[in-house]
Design a protein around this motif. Structure first.
Motif, short mmCIF file in Angstrom:
data_model
loop_
_atom_site.label_atom_id
_atom_site.label_comp_id
_atom_site.label_asym_id
_atom_site.label_seq_id
_atom_site.Cartn_x
_atom_site.Cartn_y
_atom_site.Cartn_z
N GLU A 164 4.76 -10.00 -9.68
CA GLU A 164 5.20 -10.17 -8.30
C GLU A 164 5.27 -8.83 -7.57
OE1 GLU A 164 6.32 -12.18 -4.91
OE2 GLU A 164 5.62 -13.02 -6.82
N GLN A 165 5.75 -7.80 -8.25
CA GLN A 165 5.82 -6.47 -7.63
C GLN A 165 4.42 -5.94 -7.32
OE1 GLN A 165 8.06 -4.06 -10.37
NE2 GLN A 165 9.93 -5.29 -10.15
N ALA A 166 3.49 -6.12 -8.24
CA ALA A 166 2.12 -5.66 -8.00
C ALA A 166 1.49 -6.41 -6.83
CB ALA A 166 1.28 -5.85 -9.26
N HIS A 167 1.80 -7.70 -6.71
CA HIS A 167 1.25 -8.50 -5.62
C HIS A 167 1.81 -8.03 -4.27
CE1 HIS A 167 -0.26 -11.85 -3.35
NE2 HIS A 167 0.97 -12.30 -3.08
N GLN A 168 3.12 -7.77 -4.21
CA GLN A 168 3.73 -7.31 -2.96
C GLN A 168 3.19 -5.94 -2.56
OE1 GLN A 168 5.50 -9.20 -1.02
NE2 GLN A 168 5.53 -10.90 -2.50
N GLU A 169 2.95 -5.07 -3.53
CA GLU A 169 2.38 -3.77 -3.23
C GLU A 169 0.96 -3.91 -2.70
OE1 GLU A 169 1.86 0.23 -2.73
OE2 GLU A 169 3.71 -0.91 -3.09
N TYR A 170 0.24 -4.83 -3.25
CA TYR A 170 -1.12 -5.09 -2.77
C TYR A 170 -1.10 -5.56 -1.31
CZ TYR A 170 -5.52 -7.62 -2.16
OH TYR A 170 -6.72 -8.10 -1.66
N LEU A 171 -0.16 -6.44 -0.98
CA LEU A 171 -0.05 -6.94 0.40
C LEU A 171 0.30 -5.81 1.36
CD1 LEU A 171 1.82 -10.34 -0.13
CD2 LEU A 171 -0.63 -9.97 0.24
N ARG A 172 1.17 -4.89 0.92
CA ARG A 172 1.53 -3.77 1.79
C ARG A 172 0.33 -2.86 2.04
NH1 ARG A 172 6.52 -4.11 -1.10
NH2 ARG A 172 5.73 -2.71 -2.72
N GLN A 173 -0.46 -2.64 1.01
CA GLN A 173 -1.64 -1.80 1.16
C GLN A 173 -2.65 -2.44 2.10
OE1 GLN A 173 -3.14 -1.00 -2.77
NE2 GLN A 173 -1.36 0.23 -3.37
N GLN A 174 -2.80 -3.75 1.99
CA GLN A 174 -3.74 -4.44 2.88
C GLN A 174 -3.28 -4.37 4.33
OE1 GLN A 174 -6.29 -4.53 0.50
NE2 GLN A 174 -6.88 -6.21 1.85
N THR A 175 -1.99 -4.45 4.57
CA THR A 175 -1.47 -4.36 5.93
C THR A 175 -1.69 -2.97 6.51
OG1 THR A 175 0.22 -6.01 5.41
CG2 THR A 175 0.58 -4.64 7.36
N ALA A 176 -1.51 -1.95 5.67
CA ALA A 176 -1.69 -0.57 6.13
C ALA A 176 -3.13 -0.27 6.49
CB ALA A 176 -1.20 0.40 5.06
N LYS A 177 -4.06 -0.95 5.89
CA LYS A 177 -5.48 -0.70 6.15
C LYS A 177 -5.98 -1.34 7.44
CE LYS A 177 -6.88 -0.25 1.30
NZ LYS A 177 -7.71 -0.84 0.21
N LYS A 178 -5.19 -2.24 8.01
CA LYS A 178 -5.64 -2.94 9.21
C LYS A 178 -5.67 -1.97 10.40
CE LYS A 178 -4.10 -7.56 7.90
NZ LYS A 178 -3.23 -8.71 8.26
N VAL A 179 -6.70 -1.98 11.26
CA VAL A 179 -6.85 -1.13 12.44
C VAL A 179 -6.06 -1.74 13.59
CG1 VAL A 179 -8.47 -0.12 14.07
CG2 VAL A 179 -9.12 -0.39 11.67
N VAL A 180 -5.26 -0.90 14.30
CA VAL A 180 -4.50 -1.38 15.45
C VAL A 180 -5.46 -1.70 16.58
CG1 VAL A 180 -2.73 -0.78 17.15
CG2 VAL A 180 -2.54 0.02 14.77
N PRO A 181 -5.43 -2.90 17.14
CA PRO A 181 -6.38 -3.27 18.19
C PRO A 181 -6.18 -2.41 19.44
CG PRO A 181 -4.66 -4.92 17.97
CD PRO A 181 -4.50 -3.99 16.83
N ILE A 182 -7.28 -2.05 20.16
CA ILE A 182 -7.26 -1.22 21.37
C ILE A 182 -7.09 -2.12 22.57
CG2 ILE A 182 -8.60 0.39 22.77
CD1 ILE A 182 -10.04 1.21 20.21
N ARG A 183 -6.08 -1.85 23.35
CA ARG A 183 -5.84 -2.64 24.53
C ARG A 183 -6.63 -2.07 25.71
NH1 ARG A 183 0.73 -3.50 24.29
NH2 ARG A 183 0.77 -4.58 22.25
N GLY A 184 -7.13 -2.93 26.60
CA GLY A 184 -7.88 -2.48 27.77
C GLY A 184 -9.33 -2.19 27.41
#
Length: 337
Positions: A265-285
């Protein structure tokens, strides 16, 4: 149809069997594959040859007779039809529970009984295999060891082997007799069974095949806890995936040193955090943010804002050379040149 059966190392060291020809010994093993779950088959030498020795010039009838006379099989007749029985077959084989029930009539042993001779220590009935266990009311008080028994001296080796394999495996357990515990992992109940086989049936709803059974027990041998196996099965089932998905997840975590459900479970939660950090913030405008522009472009914008590129507002009249050139062109145009 031939079936997968078990063969143990003791077969090759059997002294009585060694007196027979190599073809006869090989035939004996082949008969196990042709026999039904009760160790019975039709006594049809031509068909047996076609199944077991299609490319060899072998007298199968003679080989069968040699096995019969040596006590390894019993050839018998019922209502004019001939059959073969392999004594002690059920003691040394573990037929699949879904294998069809035998339709071959068994030998009526009462027809072959003889009265024991009080002047002899042991009397064998006519056409006997030399197996005192077949006729418990005859012979010595202490039963003699049969030749069929001597095929497998290593009786401590489990009978439940994977077909076509020498690797012993525990038998499939009955879920009704199996115990389980419920633990909370990842804020959800995790059902952990004592048996990995029952664990598999709980999450995937059917019995694992022999290959998966072997693999599941090898995981336990490698130090993986049962609750980790339960965790990856639950993870796959919740995603609507099959065993292969759970297997891939488990093996990836194993490389990372994960061995139990909490670590999973800990390894899975760490994996989810890493995936979230890799996401690019969308550019507005329609324009990129200032802090995402190249340094050279930002420098240019700074110069523009400071008026470095503003026009000076000069005219042609302000330049003597350009004024002279313009006057000459106007004169030539007026002269019609």
């Amino acid at each position: 149809m031939a079936r997968a059966r078990n063969i143990k190392p003791g077969f090759f060291k059997n002294e009585d069997l060694s007196d027979l020809t190599p073809y006869t010994r090989l035939l004996f093993v082949g008969l196990w594959c042709l026999a039904d779950r009760d160790g019975l088959l039709e006594d049809r030498p031509k068909r047996i040859k076609g199944e077991l020795f299609p490319y060899e010039n072998v007298d199968i009838n003679q080989c069968l007779q040699d096995l019969h006379e040596a006590g390894f099989i019993l050839r018998y007749e019922v209502d004019g039809e001939r059959f073969i029985s392999i004594p002690k077959f059920s003691n040394h084989q573990n037929p699949h529970h879904r294998e069809a029930i035998s339709k071959i009539p068994k030998l009526d042993q009462d027809k072959g009984k003889q009265q024991a001779d009080p002047n002899q220590g042991e009397v064998m009935p006519k056409n006997s295999l030399g197996l005192s266990s077949e006729f418990p009311d005859q012979g010595e008080d202490k039963p003699t060891k049969s030749r069929a028994d001597s095929l497998i001296p290593d009786s401590l080796i489990p009978d439940s082997l994977i077909p076509d394999s020498l690797i012993p495996l525990p038998p499939i357990t009955d879920s009704k007799d199996s115990h389980k515990k419920v633990v909370v992992v990842g804020d959800r109940d995790l059902h952990v069974f004592n048996s990995v086989i029952d664990q598999y049936k709980h999450y995937f709803n059917f019995d694992p095949n022999p290959t998966i059974r072997q693999l599941l027990h090898s995981y336990l041998d490698d130090g993986i806890q049962t609750d980790m196996i339960a965790w990856v099965m639950r993870y796959a089932a919740e995603k609507g995936k099959a065993w292969d998905y759970a297997k891939g997840t488990l093996e990836k975590m194993f490389v990372q040193g994960v061995r139990n459900a909490e670590q999973s479970e800990q390894a899975h939660q760490e994996y989810l955090r890493q995936q979230t950090a890799k996401k690019v913030v969308p550019i507005r405008g329609s324009h990129p943010r200032e802090d995402q522009l190249p340094a050279s472009v930002q420098k240019q914008k700074e110069m523009e804002s400071s008026g470095a590129f503003e026009a000076k507002g000069k005219k042609i009249a302000d330049d003597p050379e350009l004024s002279k050139m313009l006057a000459n062109l106007n004169g030539q145009r007026a002269a019609g040149k």
